[in-house]
Design a protein around this motif. Structure first.
Motif, PDB file in Angstrom:
ATOM      1  N   THR A  25      41.730  52.432  46.957  1.00  0.00           N
ATOM      2  CA  THR A  25      42.377  52.984  45.689  1.00  0.00           C
ATOM      3  C   THR A  25      43.332  54.332  45.755  1.00  0.00           C
ATOM      4  O   THR A  25      44.159  54.784  44.991  1.00  0.00           O
ATOM      5  CB  THR A  25      41.081  53.714  44.934  1.00  0.00           C
ATOM      6  OG1 THR A  25      40.415  54.524  45.555  1.00  0.00           O
ATOM      7  CG2 THR A  25      40.139  52.688  44.314  1.00  0.00           C
ATOM      8  N   THR A 112      37.472  45.229  40.570  1.00  0.00           N
ATOM      9  CA  THR A 112      38.615  44.921  41.546  1.00  0.00           C
ATOM     10  C   THR A 112      39.176  46.561  41.983  1.00  0.00           C
ATOM     11  O   THR A 112      38.680  47.499  41.397  1.00  0.00           O
ATOM     12  CB  THR A 112      39.998  44.346  40.509  1.00  0.00           C
ATOM     13  OG1 THR A 112      40.095  45.412  39.571  1.00  0.00           O
ATOM     14  CG2 THR A 112      39.530  43.093  40.123  1.00  0.00           C
ATOM     15  N   GLU A 114      41.968  47.832  41.285  1.00  0.00           N
ATOM     16  CA  GLU A 114      42.481  48.568  40.169  1.00  0.00           C
ATOM     17  C   GLU A 114      41.516  49.022  38.997  1.00  0.00           C
ATOM     18  O   GLU A 114      41.648  49.972  38.421  1.00  0.00           O
ATOM     19  CB  GLU A 114      43.510  47.405  39.280  1.00  0.00           C
ATOM     20  CG  GLU A 114      44.738  46.972  40.298  1.00  0.00           C
ATOM     21  CD  GLU A 114      44.215  45.947  41.423  1.00  0.00           C
ATOM     22  OE1 GLU A 114      43.124  45.494  41.241  1.00  0.00           O
ATOM     23  OE2 GLU A 114      45.142  46.209  42.347  1.00  0.00           O
ATOM     24  N   TYR A 115      40.609  48.159  38.795  1.00  0.00           N
ATOM     25  CA  TYR A 115      39.546  48.508  37.648  1.00  0.00           C
ATOM     26  C   TYR A 115      38.808  49.731  38.250  1.00  0.00           C
ATOM     27  O   TYR A 115      38.619  50.863  37.421  1.00  0.00           O
ATOM     28  CB  TYR A 115      38.436  47.633  37.592  1.00  0.00           C
ATOM     29  CG  TYR A 115      37.368  47.863  36.802  1.00  0.00           C
ATOM     30  CD1 TYR A 115      37.343  48.011  35.274  1.00  0.00           C
ATOM     31  CD2 TYR A 115      36.131  47.721  37.328  1.00  0.00           C
ATOM     32  CE1 TYR A 115      36.216  48.497  34.722  1.00  0.00           C
ATOM     33  CE2 TYR A 115      34.708  48.237  36.725  1.00  0.00           C
ATOM     34  CZ  TYR A 115      34.991  48.111  35.333  1.00  0.00           C
ATOM     35  OH  TYR A 115      33.814  48.461  34.537  1.00  0.00           O
ATOM     36  N   GLN A 117      39.985  52.100  40.482  1.00  0.00           N
ATOM     37  CA  GLN A 117      40.946  53.304  40.396  1.00  0.00           C
ATOM     38  C   GLN A 117      41.092  53.813  38.798  1.00  0.00           C
ATOM     39  O   GLN A 117      41.059  54.994  38.622  1.00  0.00           O
ATOM     40  CB  GLN A 117      42.273  52.892  40.793  1.00  0.00           C
ATOM     41  CG  GLN A 117      43.272  53.715  41.195  1.00  0.00           C
ATOM     42  CD  GLN A 117      44.568  53.088  41.968  1.00  0.00           C
ATOM     43  OE1 GLN A 117      44.852  51.961  41.275  1.00  0.00           O
ATOM     44  NE2 GLN A 117      45.037  53.754  42.735  1.00  0.00           N
ATOM     45  N   ARG A 118      41.022  52.894  37.986  1.00  0.00           N
ATOM     46  CA  ARG A 118      41.273  53.276  36.604  1.00  0.00           C
ATOM     47  C   ARG A 118      40.027  54.007  36.015  1.00  0.00           C
ATOM     48  O   ARG A 118      40.065  54.932  35.419  1.00  0.00           O
ATOM     49  CB  ARG A 118      41.407  51.994  35.711  1.00  0.00           C
ATOM     50  CG  ARG A 118      42.137  52.394  34.333  1.00  0.00           C
ATOM     51  CD  ARG A 118      42.484  51.177  33.682  1.00  0.00           C
ATOM     52  NE  ARG A 118      41.487  50.066  33.422  1.00  0.00           N
ATOM     53  CZ  ARG A 118      41.297  48.885  33.878  1.00  0.00           C
ATOM     54  NH1 ARG A 118      42.247  48.442  34.566  1.00  0.00           N
ATOM     55  NH2 ARG A 118      40.280  48.288  33.786  1.00  0.00           N
TER      56      ARG A 118
END
Lengths: 145, 169
Positions: A25, A112, A114-115, A117-118
């Motif tokens: 991340t 994931t 990305e998930y 990180q968000r």
């Protein structure tokens, strides 16, 4: 920003997956402590040096949700963020963790980078602000302010 | 039609639908490919690893995720992001975790339908012809799925208490 994270999961593979995803991340420069269940997590948790905790729900000896309750009740001044990383997806469980037990974020498996990180960005902004404040306070004291 | 069929069939059918939907979505996300429900059952004559999770609450039931060696090695690598030998403890970890992820998704669907379910810790077994010995008062249903690397199956075993509750409205 340097972060010391405690990762609690009874599965070694899952601990490695969480650690690897967190590194990817690039939200911080991570150092990790690991624990195999809630009991082990309580032993490894240090309110002074642990910046964030990632904990699974279903584990032997002490579950993740009991770990969260224990930390929140025995360290009332401690604001270390706790993130549940779990397969439990029902609304009842999410509410129990976030609204009742005192977890700060909830990540469902499989995840994931990305998930993750968000979901974690806001928490890491708070940690960064807290660290800046502590540093400013330290220099202010050093300068006699 | 017997009393057992009248009571059990809708429940096992409802659960089988959740299992089918959850498996298609979860494995598609992990494997990065669309899988299909296969009408033919999987072979019992190859090395398999089986993850078993039980659920308690309104509903007492178990889920058995049975993966042949080739499928297990492929899906474990995709799930974990690194190669995992079939015989290793890490493989047992991954298969237990896969069963856990599936059960979590299914229990969320159950909760949305008004059926509470609490997950137990996974148990993992290996070998050919792994059969779970179940008491006589359970109903089972096996669904087979096809991935590009091979087939795998999921069996659900539903206990009686929930069936009694449902039949009573």
């Amino acid at each position: 920003m340097k972060i010391r994270a405690l990762v609690i999961d009874d599965s070694r593979v899952m601990r490695n997956m969480v650690k690897e995803s967190l590194r990817k991340t690039e939200l911080a420069e991570f150092e990790f402590d690991e624990a195999e269940d809630g009991n082990d997590g309580l032993k490894k948790f240090n309110p002074k040096s642990t910046d964030i905790i990632f904990v699974d729900w279903n584990m032997p000896n002490m579950t993740g949700i009991d770990f969260v309750r224990k930390v929140r009740s025995s360290h009332k001044q401690c604001t270390v963020p706790i993130v549940m990383v779990t397969s439990e997806k029902s609304m009842g469980k999410i509410e129990e963790a976030l609204d009742k037990a005192g977890a700060n974020a909830y990540i469902t498996k499989p995840f994931t980078v990305e998930y993750m990180q968000r979901k974690l960005s806001p928490l890491f902004e708070e940690i960064s602000a807290k660290q800046s404040k502590q540093t400013t306070g330290f220099f202010s004291k050093l300068m006699g302010g | 039609m017997s009393q057992q069929e009248t009571v059990d069939k809708p429940i096992i059918k409802e659960l089988a639908e959740y299992v089918g939907q959850s498996t298609l979505e979860t494995f598609a996300m992990i494997a990065g490919e669309q899988l299909e429900i296969d009408s033919e059952s999987t072979s019992q004559d190859e090395d398999c690893i089986t993850g078993i999770i039980s659920m308690t609450g309104d509903l007492t039931w178990s889920l058995l995720l049975q993966l042949p060696k080739e499928v297990a090695v492929d899906i474990a690598q995709k799930f974990a992001g690194f190669e995992i030998p079939f015989e290793s403890q890490d493989m047992a970890d991954v298969v237990g975790e896969l069963a856990n992820v599936l059960s979590g998704d299914i229990s969320a669907r159950c909760e949305a339908a008004g059926i509470s379910a609490n997950l137990t810790l996974p148990i993992v077994a290996r070998g050919k012809d792994v059969i779970l010995i179940l008491p006589g008062d359970v109903t089972t249903n096996t669904i087979s799925f096809a991935l590009s690397t091979g087939k795998f199956s999921i069996t659900i075993a539903v206990g009686q208490p929930f069936c009694i509750r449902k039949s009573g409205g």
